[in-house]
Write a protein that holds these residues in place. Structure first.
Motif, PDB file in Angstrom:
ATOM      1  N   SER A 269       0.717  -1.039  -0.046  1.00  0.00           N
ATOM      2  CA  SER A 269      -0.013  -0.015   0.035  1.00  0.00           C
ATOM      3  C   SER A 269       0.722   1.281  -0.098  1.00  0.00           C
ATOM      4  CB  SER A 269      -0.976   0.066   1.211  1.00  0.00           C
ATOM      5  OG  SER A 269      -0.319   0.082   2.404  1.00  0.00           O
TER       6      SER A 269
ATOM      7  N   LYS B 261       1.034   5.726   0.858  1.00  0.00           N
ATOM      8  CA  LYS B 261       0.420   6.711   1.257  1.00  0.00           C
ATOM      9  C   LYS B 261       1.149   8.074   0.822  1.00  0.00           C
ATOM     10  CE  LYS B 261      -0.978   4.944   5.916  1.00  0.00           C
ATOM     11  NZ  LYS B 261      -2.688   4.913   5.893  1.00  0.00           N
TER      12      LYS B 261
ATOM     13  N   SER C  84      -7.448   5.983  -7.993  1.00  0.00           N
ATOM     14  CA  SER C  84      -7.923   5.003  -6.951  1.00  0.00           C
ATOM     15  C   SER C  84      -8.918   5.796  -6.024  1.00  0.00           C
ATOM     16  CB  SER C  84      -6.789   4.151  -5.903  1.00  0.00           C
ATOM     17  OG  SER C  84      -6.311   5.120  -5.432  1.00  0.00           O
ATOM     18  N   LYS C  85      -9.499   5.130  -4.897  1.00  0.00           N
ATOM     19  CA  LYS C  85     -10.368   5.805  -3.735  1.00  0.00           C
ATOM     20  C   LYS C  85      -9.050   6.334  -3.063  1.00  0.00           C
ATOM     21  CE  LYS C  85     -13.462   4.351  -0.141  1.00  0.00           C
ATOM     22  NZ  LYS C  85     -14.075   3.275   0.551  1.00  0.00           N
ATOM     23  N   GLU C  86      -9.415   7.634  -2.366  1.00  0.00           N
ATOM     24  CA  GLU C  86      -8.279   8.129  -1.501  1.00  0.00           C
ATOM     25  C   GLU C  86      -9.025   8.574  -0.238  1.00  0.00           C
ATOM     26  OE1 GLU C  86      -6.555  11.506  -3.560  1.00  0.00           O
ATOM     27  OE2 GLU C  86      -5.697  10.235  -5.117  1.00  0.00           O
ATOM     28  N   ILE C  87      -8.332   8.519   0.981  1.00  0.00           N
ATOM     29  CA  ILE C  87      -8.577   8.940   2.403  1.00  0.00           C
ATOM     30  C   ILE C  87      -7.796  10.338   2.455  1.00  0.00           C
ATOM     31  CG2 ILE C  87      -9.095   8.536   4.723  1.00  0.00           C
ATOM     32  CD1 ILE C  87      -9.772   5.780   4.004  1.00  0.00           C
TER      33      ILE C  87
ATOM     34  N   THR D 203     -13.370  11.587   2.172  1.00  0.00           N
ATOM     35  CA  THR D 203     -12.923  10.262   1.341  1.00  0.00           C
ATOM     36  C   THR D 203     -13.362  10.469  -0.091  1.00  0.00           C
ATOM     37  OG1 THR D 203     -13.235   8.499   3.261  1.00  0.00           O
ATOM     38  CG2 THR D 203     -13.394   7.904   0.865  1.00  0.00           C
TER      39      THR D 203
ATOM     40  N   SER E 204      -4.131   8.436   1.853  1.00  0.00           N
ATOM     41  CA  SER E 204      -4.099   6.928   1.552  1.00  0.00           C
ATOM     42  C   SER E 204      -4.837   6.497   0.332  1.00  0.00           C
ATOM     43  CB  SER E 204      -4.528   6.198   2.889  1.00  0.00           C
ATOM     44  OG  SER E 204      -4.097   6.636   4.122  1.00  0.00           O
ATOM     45  N   TYR E 205      -4.115   5.723  -0.314  1.00  0.00           N
ATOM     46  CA  TYR E 205      -4.557   5.224  -1.612  1.00  0.00           C
ATOM     47  C   TYR E 205      -5.079   3.822  -1.333  1.00  0.00           C
ATOM     48  CZ  TYR E 205      -2.060   9.133  -3.395  1.00  0.00           C
ATOM     49  OH  TYR E 205      -1.670  10.533  -3.447  1.00  0.00           O
ATOM     50  N   LEU E 206      -6.314   3.639  -1.749  1.00  0.00           N
ATOM     51  CA  LEU E 206      -7.135   2.522  -1.462  1.00  0.00           C
ATOM     52  C   LEU E 206      -7.347   1.550  -2.517  1.00  0.00           C
ATOM     53  CD1 LEU E 206      -9.750   3.607   1.373  1.00  0.00           C
ATOM     54  CD2 LEU E 206      -7.427   2.974   1.548  1.00  0.00           C
ATOM     55  N   PRO E 207      -7.220   0.098  -2.467  1.00  0.00           N
ATOM     56  CA  PRO E 207      -7.332  -0.715  -3.723  1.00  0.00           C
ATOM     57  C   PRO E 207      -8.773  -0.511  -4.148  1.00  0.00           C
ATOM     58  CG  PRO E 207      -7.132  -1.899  -1.544  1.00  0.00           C
ATOM     59  CD  PRO E 207      -7.101  -0.597  -1.179  1.00  0.00           C
TER      60      PRO E 207
END
Lengths: 105, 105
Positions: free
Chosen positions: A33, A35, A51-54, A82, A102-105
Motif C-alpha cells: 500500500s 500513502k 484510486s479511492k483516497e482517504i 474520502t 491513503s490510496y485504497l485498492p
C-alpha cells in the motif's frame, strides 16, 4: 511520541503540483500500500483520483467540494474526507495544510 | 527506479518553517541517523544548525551563503553543500527546491 510510520520506504524526490504550492512525499508500505504525506499552501486546487483516497488533515484550514456534492465541507485543524476512485474534487486551502493521503485498492 | 530510502520510519507530521514556505518530513534510519526531505518555496531564509548538515539539492535553483564565506554559491538543478554544526547560513531560493538534509554526528 508523535505518530510515525515504521518499516516503510520513502521516495527521495518530492511530488510537486501547482508550481510547488502542493507537494508530497511518497511512503511505501510492506503490504504494497501507499500513502503520500503532503503540504498544501493557501490557494484553490482541483484534483483527480485514480484510486479511492482517504485524506486525513493533520493541521490546516480548508474546505473541500466532493464529487456530486453541492455543499462545501469545512475543515479547521484536523479532519478527514474520502474521495471515490476516478473522480475530481476541489479544495480551497486557507492556511498551510499538512495531510496524509491513503490510496485504497 | 527512482531513489528511495528503505526500512525507515517517517514522522507523520511535517516540520513547518516560515509560514510553510519551507517544510520537511523527518526520516529515521535503523542506525539512529536522521534525514529530512524538504521543499523550499522561493524566498530568502536564514537557518541555524545544531549538528553538521549535508544539504543535497535534488532539484531547484538557489544560492547559499555559508558561514564564514563572503561569496554566494549558486546551485541550479542538482548540488550539495555542507554546513558546520552550531552555525548559521543564508539561502536565496529562486525556484521551488527539493532537498535532502542529512544530520551528521
Amino acid at each position: 511520541m508523535s505518530k510515525q510510520f515504521d518499516n516503510v520506504s520513502v521516495v527521495a524526490k518530492a511530488n510537486v503540483y501547482f508550481d510547488g504550492a502542493v507537494t508530497s512525499r511518497t511512503v511505501l508500505f510492506a503490504d504494497g500500500s501507499k500513502k503520500t504525506l503532503g503540504i498544501m499552501m493557501p490557494g484553490e486546487y482541483e484534483f483527480g483520483t485514480d484510486s479511492k483516497e482517504i485524506m486525513e488533515i493533520q493541521s490546516g484550514e480548508l474546505r473541500v467540494l466532493l464529487p456530486g456534492e453541492t455543499e462545501w465541507k469545512e475543515i479547521v485543524g484536523e479532519g478527514e474526507f474520502t474521495v471515490p476512485a476516478n473522480s475530481k474534487f476541489k479544495l480551497e486551502v486557507r492556511k498551510v495544510t499538512d495531510y496524509i493521503c491513503s490510496y485504497l485498492p
